[in-house]
Design a protein around this motif. Structure first.
Motif, mmCIF file in Angstrom:
data_model
loop_
_atom_site.group_PDB
_atom_site.id
_atom_site.type_symbol
_atom_site.label_atom_id
_atom_site.label_comp_id
_atom_site.label_asym_id
_atom_site.label_seq_id
_atom_site.Cartn_x
_atom_site.Cartn_y
_atom_site.Cartn_z
ATOM 1 N N ARG A 27 2.588 6.173 -16.980
ATOM 2 C CA ARG A 27 3.619 5.389 -17.666
ATOM 3 C C ARG A 27 4.434 4.572 -16.664
ATOM 4 N NH1 ARG A 27 3.963 7.013 -22.938
ATOM 5 N NH2 ARG A 27 3.476 9.198 -23.307
ATOM 6 N N GLY A 28 4.777 5.217 -15.551
ATOM 7 C CA GLY A 28 5.575 4.529 -14.534
ATOM 8 C C GLY A 28 4.834 3.344 -13.941
ATOM 9 N N ALA A 72 12.793 0.340 -12.164
ATOM 10 C CA ALA A 72 11.651 0.274 -13.077
ATOM 11 C C ALA A 72 11.312 -1.138 -13.516
ATOM 12 C CB ALA A 72 11.903 1.147 -14.299
ATOM 13 N N GLU A 73 11.982 -2.141 -12.974
ATOM 14 C CA GLU A 73 11.582 -3.512 -13.285
ATOM 15 C C GLU A 73 10.151 -3.731 -12.803
ATOM 16 O OE1 GLU A 73 13.371 -5.855 -15.036
ATOM 17 O OE2 GLU A 73 14.539 -4.065 -15.414
ATOM 18 N N ALA A 74 9.464 -4.736 -13.301
ATOM 19 C CA ALA A 74 8.045 -4.921 -13.004
ATOM 20 C C ALA A 74 7.811 -5.981 -11.935
ATOM 21 C CB ALA A 74 7.294 -5.288 -14.281
ATOM 22 N N PRO A 75 7.821 -5.600 -10.655
ATOM 23 C CA PRO A 75 7.649 -6.598 -9.621
ATOM 24 C C PRO A 75 6.186 -6.863 -9.259
ATOM 25 C CG PRO A 75 8.223 -4.520 -8.616
ATOM 26 C CD PRO A 75 8.109 -4.289 -10.104
ATOM 27 N N TYR A 76 5.248 -6.103 -9.820
ATOM 28 C CA TYR A 76 3.847 -6.234 -9.410
ATOM 29 C C TYR A 76 3.024 -6.917 -10.496
ATOM 30 C CZ TYR A 76 5.367 -2.659 -6.123
ATOM 31 O OH TYR A 76 6.050 -1.975 -5.160
ATOM 32 N N ASN A 81 8.803 9.777 -5.968
ATOM 33 C CA ASN A 81 10.058 9.119 -5.591
ATOM 34 C C ASN A 81 10.007 7.636 -5.932
ATOM 35 O OD1 ASN A 81 11.100 11.507 -4.626
ATOM 36 N ND2 ASN A 81 10.356 11.156 -2.547
ATOM 37 N N TRP A 82 8.824 7.042 -5.743
ATOM 38 C CA TRP A 82 8.646 5.629 -6.115
ATOM 39 C C TRP A 82 8.932 5.440 -7.605
ATOM 40 C CZ3 TRP A 82 4.676 3.399 -9.229
ATOM 41 C CH2 TRP A 82 4.583 2.009 -9.158
ATOM 42 N N LEU A 142 0.862 -1.177 0.000
ATOM 43 C CA LEU A 142 0.000 0.000 0.000
ATOM 44 C C LEU A 142 0.900 1.229 0.000
ATOM 45 C CD1 LEU A 142 -2.532 -1.154 2.753
ATOM 46 C CD2 LEU A 142 -2.902 -1.157 0.278
ATOM 47 N N LEU A 143 0.866 1.975 -1.098
ATOM 48 C CA LEU A 143 1.739 3.144 -1.198
ATOM 49 C C LEU A 143 0.946 4.428 -0.954
ATOM 50 C CD1 LEU A 143 4.556 3.844 -3.687
ATOM 51 C CD2 LEU A 143 2.856 5.620 -3.254
#
Ligand SMILES: C[S@@+](CC[C@H](N)C(=O)[O-])C[C@H]1O[C@@H](n2cnc3c(N)ncnc32)[C@H](O)[C@@H]1O
Length: 109
Positions: free
Chosen positions: A82-83, A56-60, A50-51, A19-20
């Motif tokens: 985009r991010g 930028a790898e896709a961990p989610y 900042n996140w 949860l960000l």
């Protein structure tokens, strides 16, 4: 999000949930409710910009923006989207939650 987690039980278990928010909104009893569902929850307390500067790898597998994207507009919103897109496979945005928004949606659907 907890309501979503409850509705997905028991099909989704062992979920790792981040949860960000720049404010830590995760209360102890909410954390415990996720734990009882078998979800491993963590609060990532930081500015989303900042996140975006982090790896930028896709961990989610999935990102959900809940009552959040309206804080941004123009190029900032564009780079945020985009991010997010570059870090996960699916994206959902929760619709506005007020009654008038619901009735406007059903009228226009
Ligand atoms: C309407 S609240 C929604 C909170 C929560 N996502 C929910 O669905 O209940 C909007 C949230 O956006 C967060 N926020 C606004 N700008 C942010 C930013 N640049 N980075 C991280 N969080 C931000 C605020 O701290 C606030 O908690």
């Amino acid at each position: 999000m907890l309501a979503v987690a409850r509705s997905l039980r028991p099909r989704w278990s062992g979920v790792e949930l981040t949860l960000l928010d720049r404010v830590d909104l995760l209360a102890d009893d909410t954390r415990e409710a996720y734990r009882r569902l078998g979800w491993d929850v963590r609060s990532q307390c930081m500015d989303v910009m900042n996140w975006l500067r982090m790896d930028a790898e896709a961990p989610y597998d999935l990102a959900i923006a809940s009552l959040f994207l309206h804080h941004f507009e123009g190029p900032t919103l564009e780079s945020l989207l985009r991010g997010i897109a570059s870090r996960q496979r699916l994206h959902c945005q929760r619709p506005r939650r007020d009654r008038s928004a619901a009735s406007q949606r059903s009228a226009s659907d």
